[in-house]
Design a protein around this motif. Structure first.
Motif, mmCIF file in Angstrom:
data_model
loop_
_atom_site.group_PDB
_atom_site.id
_atom_site.type_symbol
_atom_site.label_atom_id
_atom_site.label_comp_id
_atom_site.label_asym_id
_atom_site.label_seq_id
_atom_site.Cartn_x
_atom_site.Cartn_y
_atom_site.Cartn_z
ATOM 1 N N LEU A 151 0.795 -1.230 0.000
ATOM 2 C CA LEU A 151 0.000 0.000 0.000
ATOM 3 C C LEU A 151 0.831 1.286 0.000
ATOM 4 O O LEU A 151 0.483 2.233 -0.705
ATOM 5 N N PRO A 152 1.929 1.379 0.767
ATOM 6 C CA PRO A 152 2.692 2.629 0.736
ATOM 7 C C PRO A 152 3.440 2.861 -0.575
ATOM 8 O O PRO A 152 3.890 3.981 -0.826
ATOM 9 N N PHE A 153 3.557 1.839 -1.399
ATOM 10 C CA PHE A 153 4.455 1.906 -2.549
ATOM 11 C C PHE A 153 3.743 1.991 -3.887
ATOM 12 O O PHE A 153 4.393 2.015 -4.927
ATOM 13 N N VAL A 154 2.420 2.033 -3.892
ATOM 14 C CA VAL A 154 1.670 2.074 -5.145
ATOM 15 C C VAL A 154 1.093 3.466 -5.359
ATOM 16 O O VAL A 154 0.677 4.144 -4.408
ATOM 17 N N ALA A 155 1.068 3.885 -6.638
ATOM 18 C CA ALA A 155 0.588 5.229 -6.963
ATOM 19 C C ALA A 155 -0.909 5.365 -6.716
ATOM 20 O O ALA A 155 -1.384 6.426 -6.305
ATOM 21 N N ASP A 156 -1.673 4.311 -6.977
ATOM 22 C CA ASP A 156 -3.117 4.332 -6.752
ATOM 23 C C ASP A 156 -3.502 3.150 -5.878
ATOM 24 O O ASP A 156 -3.719 2.038 -6.374
ATOM 25 N N PRO A 157 -3.582 3.352 -4.554
ATOM 26 C CA PRO A 157 -3.878 2.230 -3.662
ATOM 27 C C PRO A 157 -5.260 1.634 -3.890
ATOM 28 O O PRO A 157 -5.523 0.510 -3.466
ATOM 29 N N ARG A 158 -6.135 2.365 -4.568
ATOM 30 C CA ARG A 158 -7.472 1.817 -4.832
ATOM 31 C C ARG A 158 -7.400 0.595 -5.739
ATOM 32 O O ARG A 158 -8.249 -0.306 -5.634
ATOM 33 N N LEU A 159 -6.394 0.541 -6.621
ATOM 34 C CA LEU A 159 -6.220 -0.651 -7.451
ATOM 35 C C LEU A 159 -5.978 -1.882 -6.591
ATOM 36 O O LEU A 159 -6.541 -2.957 -6.840
ATOM 37 N N VAL A 160 -5.137 -1.734 -5.574
ATOM 38 C CA VAL A 160 -4.852 -2.848 -4.664
ATOM 39 C C VAL A 160 -6.085 -3.191 -3.838
ATOM 40 O O VAL A 160 -6.459 -4.362 -3.711
ATOM 41 N N LEU A 161 -6.741 -2.174 -3.296
ATOM 42 C CA LEU A 161 -7.918 -2.416 -2.460
ATOM 43 C C LEU A 161 -9.020 -3.124 -3.236
ATOM 44 O O LEU A 161 -9.670 -4.048 -2.717
ATOM 45 N N ARG A 162 -9.233 -2.718 -4.480
ATOM 46 C CA ARG A 162 -10.274 -3.362 -5.288
ATOM 47 C C ARG A 162 -9.915 -4.794 -5.636
ATOM 48 O O ARG A 162 -10.791 -5.673 -5.684
ATOM 49 N N GLU A 163 -8.621 -5.036 -5.882
ATOM 50 C CA GLU A 163 -8.188 -6.396 -6.142
ATOM 51 C C GLU A 163 -8.348 -7.268 -4.897
ATOM 52 O O GLU A 163 -8.778 -8.418 -4.983
ATOM 53 N N VAL A 164 -8.001 -6.725 -3.744
ATOM 54 C CA VAL A 164 -8.168 -7.495 -2.506
ATOM 55 C C VAL A 164 -9.637 -7.802 -2.267
ATOM 56 O O VAL A 164 -10.013 -8.927 -1.909
ATOM 57 N N ARG A 165 -10.487 -6.817 -2.478
ATOM 58 C CA ARG A 165 -11.926 -7.049 -2.307
ATOM 59 C C ARG A 165 -12.410 -8.138 -3.258
ATOM 60 O O ARG A 165 -13.221 -8.998 -2.880
ATOM 61 N N ARG A 166 -11.913 -8.116 -4.474
ATOM 62 C CA ARG A 166 -12.331 -9.112 -5.466
ATOM 63 C C ARG A 166 -11.998 -10.532 -5.023
ATOM 64 O O ARG A 166 -12.813 -11.452 -5.217
ATOM 65 N N VAL A 167 -10.813 -10.738 -4.447
ATOM 66 C CA VAL A 167 -10.396 -12.098 -4.103
ATOM 67 C C VAL A 167 -10.899 -12.532 -2.724
ATOM 68 O O VAL A 167 -10.717 -13.693 -2.352
ATOM 69 N N LEU A 168 -11.532 -11.611 -1.983
ATOM 70 C CA LEU A 168 -12.094 -11.975 -0.689
ATOM 71 C C LEU A 168 -13.528 -12.486 -0.846
ATOM 72 O O LEU A 168 -14.286 -12.038 -1.717
ATOM 73 N N ARG A 169 -13.903 -13.401 0.016
ATOM 74 C CA ARG A 169 -15.287 -13.867 0.073
ATOM 75 C C ARG A 169 -16.131 -12.857 0.857
ATOM 76 O O ARG A 169 -15.590 -12.095 1.661
ATOM 77 N N PRO A 170 -17.447 -12.834 0.629
ATOM 78 C CA PRO A 170 -18.301 -11.921 1.406
ATOM 79 C C PRO A 170 -18.099 -12.109 2.897
ATOM 80 O O PRO A 170 -18.024 -13.235 3.398
ATOM 81 N N GLY A 171 -17.975 -10.984 3.608
ATOM 82 C CA GLY A 171 -17.688 -11.026 5.035
ATOM 83 C C GLY A 171 -16.216 -11.104 5.353
ATOM 84 O O GLY A 171 -15.825 -11.066 6.534
ATOM 85 N N GLY A 172 -15.374 -11.198 4.312
ATOM 86 C CA GLY A 172 -13.937 -11.285 4.525
ATOM 87 C C GLY A 172 -13.359 -9.996 5.072
ATOM 88 O O GLY A 172 -13.874 -8.900 4.821
ATOM 89 N N ARG A 173 -12.272 -10.130 5.787
ATOM 90 C CA ARG A 173 -11.625 -8.993 6.447
ATOM 91 C C ARG A 173 -10.251 -8.742 5.835
ATOM 92 O O ARG A 173 -9.517 -9.686 5.543
ATOM 93 N N PHE A 174 -9.947 -7.464 5.616
ATOM 94 C CA PHE A 174 -8.618 -7.060 5.154
ATOM 95 C C PHE A 174 -8.056 -6.083 6.177
ATOM 96 O O PHE A 174 -8.651 -5.037 6.463
#
Length: 251
Positions: free
Chosen positions: A125-148
């Motif tokens: 997260l500190p090293f990416v120009a657009d952290p939303r890309l990472v957050l959206r990817e993490v959300r995609r690979v998480l199951r509903p109710g998953g925690r990040f």
């Protein structure tokens, strides 16, 4: 892409020195959220340790996979992902029976809904120009109710010099200046990049990416920790926060 290229090269070149300097503090199988030494054993930000058994967990920016090794010991099924091949070689050196994946956090090579939990201790997260890309990817690979849960340098630190002593206690820059910190080679190419987001930016990034923020933890510096780590120190830690940990849920 420039940030990704620069930081992959930097971590490949500096992984050995990083593990020599910080490996003892991190341990081989501890889950430490930052230089303050907050341990997941005590924090339980991913949930009670006994509830981790059988959970599929993605660690992003795993380094030598110390956190994944701890998760595996609790009965979880971790996958350790890092941009740096050399960091993952250190994970191989220490050992473990879980998968290691060399990939960019902005393009996770996993199917939708592959994981119950995801975590990142000062990774990606500190090293990416657009952290939303990472957050959206993490959300995609998480199951509903998953925690990040992810930790980063506390945004207020960007207003202060990165020094552990008294010189690091006086404001020297605007907290609101989002200009990234960039190191360049002799030809002007970026070789290390770190991006600044204010606390409000982080909250908005989380919300716009489809997560619900359920906690924001600012660890206090404990009396037992007498070590310095870059700009982190007992002196500064007793006065201003050094780490911010965001606990997010995918509804």
């Amino acid at each position: 892409m420039e940030s990704s290229r620069a930081n992959r090269g930097w971590w490949d070149r500096n992984a050995d020195d990083y593990q020599i300097e910080h490996g003892t503090f991190l341990g081989d199988d501890r889950f430490v959220w930052g230089p303050e030494g907050l341990d997941e054993v005590e924090a339980e930000l991913l949930g009670p340790p006994e509830d981790l058994k059988g959970k599929d967990v993605l660690e992003i920016g795993a380094g030598a996979a110390q956190c994944s090794r701890w998760l595996a010991a609790q009965g979880a099924r971790p996958v350790a992902l890092d941009l740096s091949h050399r960091q993952l070689q250190h994970a191989l050196r220490i050992g473990g029976s879980f998968p290691l994946v060399c990939a960019d956090a902005g393009a996770l090579p996993f199917a939708d809904g592959s994981f119950d939990l995801a975590c990142s201790a000062y990774g990606a997260l500190p090293f990416v120009a657009d952290p939303r890309l990472v957050l959206r990817e993490v959300r995609r690979v998480l199951r509903p109710g998953g925690r990040f849960v992810f930790s980063v340098t506390h945004p207020i630190r960007w207003a202060f010099p990165d020094e552990p002593g008294p010189e690091g206690l006086s404001v020297s820059a605007s907290y609101f200046d989002r200009t990234p910190y960039v190191e360049q080679d002799d030809e002007g190419r970026a070789v290390y990049v770190e991006h600044h987001r204010t606390l409000g930016d982080r909250v908005r990034d989380i919300a716009s990416s489809g997560f619900r923020l359920v906690d924001l933890v600012e660890p206090e510096w404990p009396a037992w920790n007498t070590s310095e780590w870059g700009g982190w120190s007992p002196l500064r830690g007793s006065l201003i926060p050094g780490t911010a940990i965001f606990v997010c849920v995918r509804d």
